[in-house]
Design a protein around this motif. Structure first.
Motif, PDB file in Angstrom:
ATOM      1  N   HIS A  90       0.790  -1.219   0.000  1.00 59.24           N
ATOM      2  CA  HIS A  90       0.000   0.000   0.000  1.00 59.24           C
ATOM      3  C   HIS A  90       0.819   1.264   0.000  1.00 59.24           C
ATOM      4  O   HIS A  90       1.634   1.466   0.867  1.00 59.24           O
ATOM      5  CB  HIS A  90      -0.903   0.039   1.231  1.00 59.24           C
ATOM      6  N   VAL A  94      -2.684   6.043   0.265  1.00 62.37           N
ATOM      7  CA  VAL A  94      -3.863   5.186   0.115  1.00 62.37           C
ATOM      8  C   VAL A  94      -4.253   4.644   1.487  1.00 62.37           C
ATOM      9  O   VAL A  94      -5.410   4.662   1.883  1.00 62.37           O
ATOM     10  CB  VAL A  94      -3.576   4.024  -0.857  1.00 62.37           C
ATOM     11  N   ASP A 115      -3.990  -2.704 -11.696  1.00 61.86           N
ATOM     12  CA  ASP A 115      -4.235  -1.690 -10.675  1.00 61.86           C
ATOM     13  C   ASP A 115      -4.003  -0.305 -11.281  1.00 61.86           C
ATOM     14  O   ASP A 115      -2.886   0.034 -11.640  1.00 61.86           O
ATOM     15  CB  ASP A 115      -3.277  -1.922  -9.494  1.00 61.86           C
ATOM     16  N   ASP A 117      -3.644   2.521 -10.059  1.00 63.16           N
ATOM     17  CA  ASP A 117      -3.293   3.325  -8.885  1.00 63.16           C
ATOM     18  C   ASP A 117      -2.794   4.713  -9.313  1.00 63.16           C
ATOM     19  O   ASP A 117      -1.775   4.818  -9.985  1.00 63.16           O
ATOM     20  CB  ASP A 117      -2.203   2.573  -8.111  1.00 63.16           C
ATOM     21  N   ARG A 426      -8.515  -2.750 -10.183  1.00 58.36           N
ATOM     22  CA  ARG A 426      -8.679  -1.802  -9.112  1.00 58.36           C
ATOM     23  C   ARG A 426      -8.742  -0.394  -9.693  1.00 58.36           C
ATOM     24  O   ARG A 426      -7.826   0.034 -10.391  1.00 58.36           O
ATOM     25  CB  ARG A 426      -7.473  -1.909  -8.188  1.00 58.36           C
ATOM     26  N   TYR A 428     -10.274   3.785  -8.678  1.00 59.36           N
ATOM     27  CA  TYR A 428     -10.384   4.626  -7.487  1.00 59.36           C
ATOM     28  C   TYR A 428     -11.436   5.700  -7.668  1.00 59.36           C
ATOM     29  O   TYR A 428     -11.519   6.321  -8.732  1.00 59.36           O
ATOM     30  CB  TYR A 428      -9.031   5.273  -7.195  1.00 59.36           C
TER      31      TYR A 428
ATOM     32  N   ARG B 147       7.869   2.816  -5.378  1.00 55.67           N
ATOM     33  CA  ARG B 147       6.604   2.905  -4.656  1.00 55.67           C
ATOM     34  C   ARG B 147       6.772   3.569  -3.297  1.00 55.67           C
ATOM     35  O   ARG B 147       7.860   3.526  -2.718  1.00 55.67           O
ATOM     36  CB  ARG B 147       5.998   1.508  -4.498  1.00 55.67           C
TER      37      ARG B 147
END
Lengths: 474, 474
Positions: A90, A94, A115, A117, A426, A428, B147
């Motif tokens: 994560h 988030v 994802d 993201d 995924r 958002y 990340r």
């Protein structure tokens, strides 16, 4: 099967109990490395509880690297001596969001195939070899590897940054005005202290929630100011009591509009008249796909009212925790009298970044990333249009690493998220970006990041979204 | 047509020159609102350049809102309804500011031959080659270099830290209680927010001034509590209104006493009764030269009242900006609900530090440093005794990287500093470590660091000090 005791009397939710007990057994060797975890189904039967807590606990163990997943086989306990530790999944903001909205239990997606993201960047293009070299050179060529650096940031780095910001973003500043930091939350903290005393800050609505929460926590009164297609509404700002304002004029987050010139002049006139500070967050100013990069607000400010914040998180990597803030001269002078406010990041990293700039790597890297993101962006828009045609609208898409998509359906965004999740995708929504009850647009809006997604995955992801949503589109 | 001068000699690309000149003319009124820009074709003919830079410049003006487009007509200069803009930016302010801060170098006395800086560490023993290797491995072996990491610190690093702190400092904690940060000022900020609400904090007098100033700035009421030869005075603390306290029990800064066991229990009893938090700053707990390392206060606390803070700045290097804090479970849980407080340092550095521990380098490094510092310490004490005999007294010297020296003279510490400086030696008094008027001891006290000084320089420095002071000693 393992020795797990679940108590319904406990204050801890079921999934936490499960997670903690399994984690501890893995850590103390009670469950040996290499062991395959029992399937969710079998735990469910044995314990006579529902599937969700088990799935959640497994997901947590996976995210924290206690187990790894073998496709079509299951979860296996990691061997700390041979397996590479998996990294937690994560991104911190988030997590911040889910923690801020504990009631909105995040649906744990079956298996995430794609994802989108919005906070991810492209890892495959990270210049690993060159960065390693820069770190080498930093360690080898600088005296002072065992001395405290300048708490405001290494002067030599601030020098190259001032030059870069002038050339690329039209920012006018001397190195003395730059504060190198470890991320926007550091900058906001320093700023909150510099602007001490009760402040009332206008904030884009919707806007970047973590910064908003931080201002609130630091004792600021936050006034939500609606965002129009020209960015923050100047009409509303002028009506408010704000004596400071936070804006993302180059690419409003999350809606995407660019603040036009006339609005910028009006914003600066407002700041001049009120003696207010304008906090310009230029979080993704490097990435603009149509026309040329838009100059910063700071560059056209003649009254020292703009505080400019930029970051290496989008254009380089968020793992490095390196950003910068440009203060107006007046605030920079005030800061000199409060040195205990400051706490710079590793000077080794700063030297490495300085060399990265001086040797021209930064410019090459940005060019490369811009091309890569432009391609992904193009592919994403094209795929969305191909599969959804008129049933979606894409806006705010001239810059940055995410698209804002309005979906023609009678369902709410939550349903869209769940349907997508069932297909392993995924996406958002940004309900948490609103401070007050979201203005309800006719159709739900989602934001889809493409920075960390490959072109292949973009294609796959859009196809899966089409499959997920085709029945509910109008 | 407008007055545009393009230079092929300029470093600026053509489109930038065009854009800047047109933008400035729009802003200063040289091109009036409502004017239609000449067509690309006509500019091309007039300037004899290709179409692309002209189109690009126009696009930039359009994107930034300096002009607007009328379909099938062309581009028109906008009317911003603001005061007449003057010349761009604020170069004068910038210049004025740079002139005020002509160099970053602090005014250095004559020439410093020997610097007994108490904050310095030994650079010659920094494990450069190994640290480079750790950084390599960190970059190569971890996914997630692009990340966001865990804002509380990488879990894997917290895991090895928990283990290390248990073994070496007797600290009892789980990784969930550890917060990795970028220095003590970060830890104090996080803590100030966790303990929000009006707090009254007892503070060692004299004590570590930067932390004291930070607490004050964060809205705490600070109560100075005198330091005796047993550390912070419990008598005074118990009489005060404090509901929190900051202590350096392993090696009081700057005076040096160790808090004995009985006082520790009394301090913990006080904390339990008041439900107060005890902030234990264990800044140089790794370096103790007589007897066994003293275990932490945290390790004997049974009520979750101690917050433990440690650092890599002394034992490794302050340039890395890496430290850690161990929260009581109650505060750690509160923190989980306020994730926006946190901002971890570079995860690459954290991975490198984790590997440094896991591969045993940390233990080897500490052993090596301890030996080196013990030698320097011994040499320092011996040289001071040799050259000053009874005329100085050395205290608080069982640990850490500095000595506290009381000098038998009628002069003040300021005079001692000046005389030393004339001989090229830099020594430090700690007048700024007092919050209130310093208790005047009979003779002035100085503190002399030896961490960053070689044995040869220690010898030389002491000789020079003898030369500087011999006439004023009594």
């Amino acid at each position: 099967m393992f020795d797990i005791l679940l108590s319904t009397q406990s204050e801890q939710p079921m999934y936490i109990q499960l997670y903690r007990q399994m984690r501890d057994q893995i850590r103390n060797g009670g469950i040996s490395p290499g062991t395959r975890l029992p399937s969710v189904r079998s735990v469910q039967l044995q314990m006579n509880i529902s599937k969700t807590p088990i799935e959640t606990a497994y997901q947590m163990l996976l995210a924290e690297g206690y187990v790894h997943s073998k496709p079509r086989s299951g979860l296996y306990v990691i061997d700390p001596h041979t397996d590479k530790p998996a990294s937690p999944a994560h991104p911190d903001h988030v997590r911040a969001f889910s923690a801020m909205h504990p009631t909105r239990a995040e649906p744990v997606p079956q298996k995430v195939a794609v994802d989108f993201d919005p906070s991810a960047v492209d890892e495959s293009l990270f210049p690993l070899r060159i960065w390693r070299k820069m770190l080498h050179e930093a360690l080898d060529s600088h005296a002072g590897v065992c001395r405290y650096g300048d708490a405001q940031g290494e002067y030599s780095l601030r020098l190259v940054l001032a030059e870069y910001l002038k050339n690329s973003r039209g920012v006018n500043c001397s190195p003395e005005q730059i504060v190198v930091g470890s991320g926007i939350s550091y900058s906001i903290d320093v700023l909150s202290k510099l602007l001490s005393g009760r402040q009332t800050i206008g904030f884009e609505e919707p806007g970047f929630a973590p910064v908003r929460e931080q201002f609130k926590h630091n004792g600021f009164q936050v006034i939500p100011i609606p965002v129009t297609d020209k960015g923050l509404s100047l009409d509303e700002l002028e009506k408010s009591d704000a004596n400071a304002v936070y804006v993302t004029p180059s690419h409003q987050f999350p809606l995407g509009p660019v603040m036009p010139y006339a609005e910028r002049e009006r914003l600066l006139a407002w700041a001049r008249a009120r003696r207010a500070y304008v906090l310009e967050d230029d979080y993704d100013g490097e990435f603009r796909y149509f026309g040329k990069p838009i100059s910063s607000l700071q560059g056209i400010d003649r009254d020292g009212r703009v505080i400019y914040i930029g970051t290496f998180s989008k254009a380089f990597t968020p793992a490095l925790r390196l950003n910068y803030m440009v203060l107006p001269v007046e605030l920079a002078e005030k800061m000199q009298r409060m040195p205990y406010l400051l706490n710079s990041p590793s000077r080794i990293d700063q030297w490495a970044m300085q060399a990265f700039f001086e040797q021209g790597h930064w410019y090459r890297h940005i060019r490369r990333m811009r091309n890569a993101y432009r391609k992904k962006h193009q592919r994403f828009v094209e795929q969305l249009q191909l599969h959804f045609g008129e049933r979606i609208e894409i806006t705010g898409h001239s810059a940055g690493l995410h698209l804002l998509v309005t979906i023609r359906t009678d369902r709410c965004s939550r349903t869209l998220l769940e349907l997508a999740s069932q297909q392993g995708v995924r996406v958002y929504d940004f309900s948490q970006m609103w401070m007050e009850t979201p203005r309800t647009p006719r159709y739900p809006q989602l934001y889809l990041g493409f920075g960390g997604t490959s072109e292949r995955d973009i294609e796959l992801g859009v196809k899966l979204l089409q499959k997920a949503w085709h029945e509910i589109l109008v």
